[in-house]
Design a protein around this motif. Structure first.
Motif, PDB file in Angstrom:
ATOM      1  N   ILE A  84      19.968 -85.562   6.743  1.00 31.77           N
ATOM      2  CA  ILE A  84      18.784 -84.865   6.229  1.00 31.77           C
ATOM      3  C   ILE A  84      17.617 -85.024   7.210  1.00 31.77           C
ATOM      4  O   ILE A  84      16.947 -84.057   7.565  1.00 31.77           O
ATOM      5  CB  ILE A  84      18.396 -85.411   4.830  1.00 31.77           C
ATOM      6  CG1 ILE A  84      19.405 -84.916   3.788  1.00 31.77           C
ATOM      7  CG2 ILE A  84      16.980 -85.005   4.446  1.00 31.77           C
ATOM      8  CD1 ILE A  84      19.272 -85.566   2.419  1.00 31.77           C
ATOM      9  N   LYS A  85      17.432 -86.249   7.685  1.00 32.08           N
ATOM     10  CA  LYS A  85      16.318 -86.498   8.615  1.00 32.08           C
ATOM     11  C   LYS A  85      16.495 -85.721   9.915  1.00 32.08           C
ATOM     12  O   LYS A  85      15.529 -85.190  10.472  1.00 32.08           O
ATOM     13  CB  LYS A  85      16.173 -87.999   8.878  1.00 32.08           C
ATOM     14  CG  LYS A  85      15.515 -88.710   7.691  1.00 32.08           C
ATOM     15  CD  LYS A  85      15.546 -90.224   7.806  1.00 32.08           C
ATOM     16  CE  LYS A  85      15.029 -90.856   6.509  1.00 32.08           C
ATOM     17  NZ  LYS A  85      15.362 -92.281   6.411  1.00 32.08           N
ATOM     18  N   ALA A  86      17.738 -85.632  10.369  1.00 32.56           N
ATOM     19  CA  ALA A  86      18.021 -84.876  11.593  1.00 32.56           C
ATOM     20  C   ALA A  86      17.711 -83.390  11.384  1.00 32.56           C
ATOM     21  O   ALA A  86      17.146 -82.731  12.265  1.00 32.56           O
ATOM     22  CB  ALA A  86      19.472 -85.062  12.016  1.00 32.56           C
ATOM     23  N   ALA A  87      18.068 -82.891  10.197  1.00 28.50           N
ATOM     24  CA  ALA A  87      17.835 -81.470   9.898  1.00 28.50           C
ATOM     25  C   ALA A  87      16.336 -81.181   9.770  1.00 28.50           C
ATOM     26  O   ALA A  87      15.868 -80.101  10.146  1.00 28.50           O
ATOM     27  CB  ALA A  87      18.565 -81.079   8.614  1.00 28.50           C
ATOM     28  N   ILE A  88      15.593 -82.167   9.266  1.00 31.04           N
ATOM     29  CA  ILE A  88      14.139 -82.008   9.169  1.00 31.04           C
ATOM     30  C   ILE A  88      13.532 -81.939  10.576  1.00 31.04           C
ATOM     31  O   ILE A  88      12.693 -81.104  10.872  1.00 31.04           O
ATOM     32  CB  ILE A  88      13.512 -83.174   8.353  1.00 31.04           C
ATOM     33  CG1 ILE A  88      13.963 -83.078   6.887  1.00 31.04           C
ATOM     34  CG2 ILE A  88      11.993 -83.153   8.448  1.00 31.04           C
ATOM     35  CD1 ILE A  88      13.624 -84.295   6.049  1.00 31.04           C
ATOM     36  N   LYS A  89      14.012 -82.821  11.424  1.00 31.21           N
ATOM     37  CA  LYS A  89      13.523 -82.861  12.811  1.00 31.21           C
ATOM     38  C   LYS A  89      13.759 -81.534  13.522  1.00 31.21           C
ATOM     39  O   LYS A  89      12.936 -81.056  14.286  1.00 31.21           O
ATOM     40  CB  LYS A  89      14.237 -83.996  13.564  1.00 31.21           C
ATOM     41  CG  LYS A  89      13.268 -84.865  14.338  1.00 31.21           C
ATOM     42  CD  LYS A  89      13.955 -86.020  15.026  1.00 31.21           C
ATOM     43  CE  LYS A  89      13.042 -87.238  15.020  1.00 31.21           C
ATOM     44  NZ  LYS A  89      13.791 -88.477  15.045  1.00 31.21           N
ATOM     45  N   LYS A  90      14.919 -80.957  13.234  1.00 33.55           N
ATOM     46  CA  LYS A  90      15.272 -79.686  13.892  1.00 33.55           C
ATOM     47  C   LYS A  90      14.706 -78.475  13.150  1.00 33.55           C
ATOM     48  O   LYS A  90      15.046 -77.346  13.462  1.00 33.55           O
ATOM     49  CB  LYS A  90      16.803 -79.557  13.971  1.00 33.55           C
ATOM     50  CG  LYS A  90      17.424 -80.455  15.045  1.00 33.55           C
ATOM     51  CD  LYS A  90      18.898 -80.131  15.267  1.00 33.55           C
ATOM     52  CE  LYS A  90      19.786 -80.987  14.394  1.00 33.55           C
ATOM     53  NZ  LYS A  90      21.196 -80.659  14.445  1.00 33.55           N
ATOM     54  N   ASN A  91      13.847 -78.777  12.158  1.00 29.32           N
ATOM     55  CA  ASN A  91      13.228 -77.711  11.355  1.00 29.32           C
ATOM     56  C   ASN A  91      14.214 -76.872  10.551  1.00 29.32           C
ATOM     57  O   ASN A  91      13.889 -75.778  10.102  1.00 29.32           O
ATOM     58  CB  ASN A  91      12.370 -76.783  12.228  1.00 29.32           C
ATOM     59  CG  ASN A  91      11.021 -77.414  12.502  1.00 29.32           C
ATOM     60  OD1 ASN A  91      10.499 -78.164  11.674  1.00 29.32           O
ATOM     61  ND2 ASN A  91      10.475 -77.137  13.665  1.00 29.32           N
TER      62      ASN A  91
END
Ligand code: GDP
Length: 296
Positions: free
Chosen positions: A54-61
């Motif tokens: 989830i955090k990775a997906a947030i980072k990648k917008n």
């Protein structure tokens, strides 16, 4: 009825509340989400992995608002759960032999009865083998299930050699042209080395008669025990080659997330779920349906 009503109460509804309470995603939201996953018994390791994604997906917008969390999580859980679903054994030549293992009390006998019923409903000839000779009650209970479902029972007297029961059952399955043979086994985990020898011997006897059999070894786990079920699966995995899991009593627990932990942490597919005490309360596990029901 999916059996997930209680889990949905703690999981889906809480995620819903969390998301509607937050427009944007912040630390607090993510912490709360993590707590929800843990309380549904998704497990520390699997929860960690999901939060990382989830955090990775947030980072990648890829995730920008709170309401995008739900479909993302559903998709993640769906992909963890997908793979290894049962085809009900229809691709195997008869007799399809299922060895059933698990600790006493998890719902092993009931599961065998329900499985027998499932195959009987498909018009198949079903044999049950009472190879848990340690408990007279287990033999009696299996006999009741056999009568109830129209399956045949192979039994010896209490205390006899479980492998001999298995041998007789395989002979009977061949002679009577049974489609499915379901073998019950003992579940005394406190005598682990004895149990290991016993389970191995049963396997050996079956394989000697029919190469590649048992085609399925199902480990029955009680979902209400949450992470204990995962630990039990590890212990059994050391003892016997488990090909699939049956998760019972999902109807009685809010810890339905344990399904996800079993698949992710043990790599063993969940094949069936028990969602009640009745004959019809066993379902082939369907990943998409399960993930969908969690977030419905
Ligand atoms: P065993 O000792 O593992 O053979 O366990 P049993 O088959 O005797 O089951 C123990 C108890 O759990 C019984 O009261 C069953 O009716 C109950 N049980 C088994 N499966 C389920 C299930 O999926 N849901 C619910 N609610 N109860 C179940």
């Amino acid at each position: 009825k999916t059996g997930l009503e209680k889990t949905r109460h703690t999981f889906t509804e809480r995620i819903e509340q969390l998301i509607t309470g937050h427009g944007k995603i912040d630390e607090e939201l993510l912490d709360d989400l993590e707590a929800i996953l843990l309380s549904a018994d998704v497990g520390v390791k699997t929860t960690g992995k999901l939060m990382q994604n989830i955090k990775a997906a947030i980072k990648k917008n890829e995730i920008q608002t709170a309401d995008q969390l739900k479909p993302f999580l559903q998709d993640q859980i769906n992909s963890i759960l997908t793979g290894g679903e049962t085809d009900g054994g229809k691709d195997y030549p008869a007799p399809f032999i299922i060895m059933v293992v698990g600790v006493n009390g998890v719902g092993k006998t009931t599961t065998i009865g329900k499985l027998g019923h499932y195959y009987r409903q498909q018009g198949r000839k079903v044999l049950l083998a009472a190879a848990d000779t340690f408990r007279a009650a287990a033999i009696d209970q299996l006999e009741i299930w056999a009568g109830r479902t129209g399956a045949e029972l192979i039994k010896h007297s209490e205390g006899s050699d479980p492998a001999a029961v298995a041998f007789d059952a395989v002979q009977a399955a061949k002679a009577r042209k049974a489609d499915v043979l379901i073998v019950d086994t003992a579940g005394r985990l406190h005598t682990k080395s004895n149990l290991m020898d016993e389970l191995k011997k049963i396997r050996r006897v079956i394989a000697r008669e029919i190469p590649d059999a048992p085609q399925e070894t199902l480990l029955v786990l009680d979902a209400t025990t949450g992470q204990n079920a995962v630990n039990q699966a590890r212990t059994f995995g050391d003892v016997v080659q488990v090909s699939g899991v049956v998760l019972t009593k999902l109807d009685g627990t809010a810890k339905g997330g344990v399904v996800i932990a079993v698949k992710e942490e043990l790599g063993v597919p969940v094949r069936w779920i028990g969602i009640g005490e009745g004959m019809d309360d066993l379902r082939p596990f369907d990943a998409a349906e399960f993930a969908g029901a969690l977030f419905a």
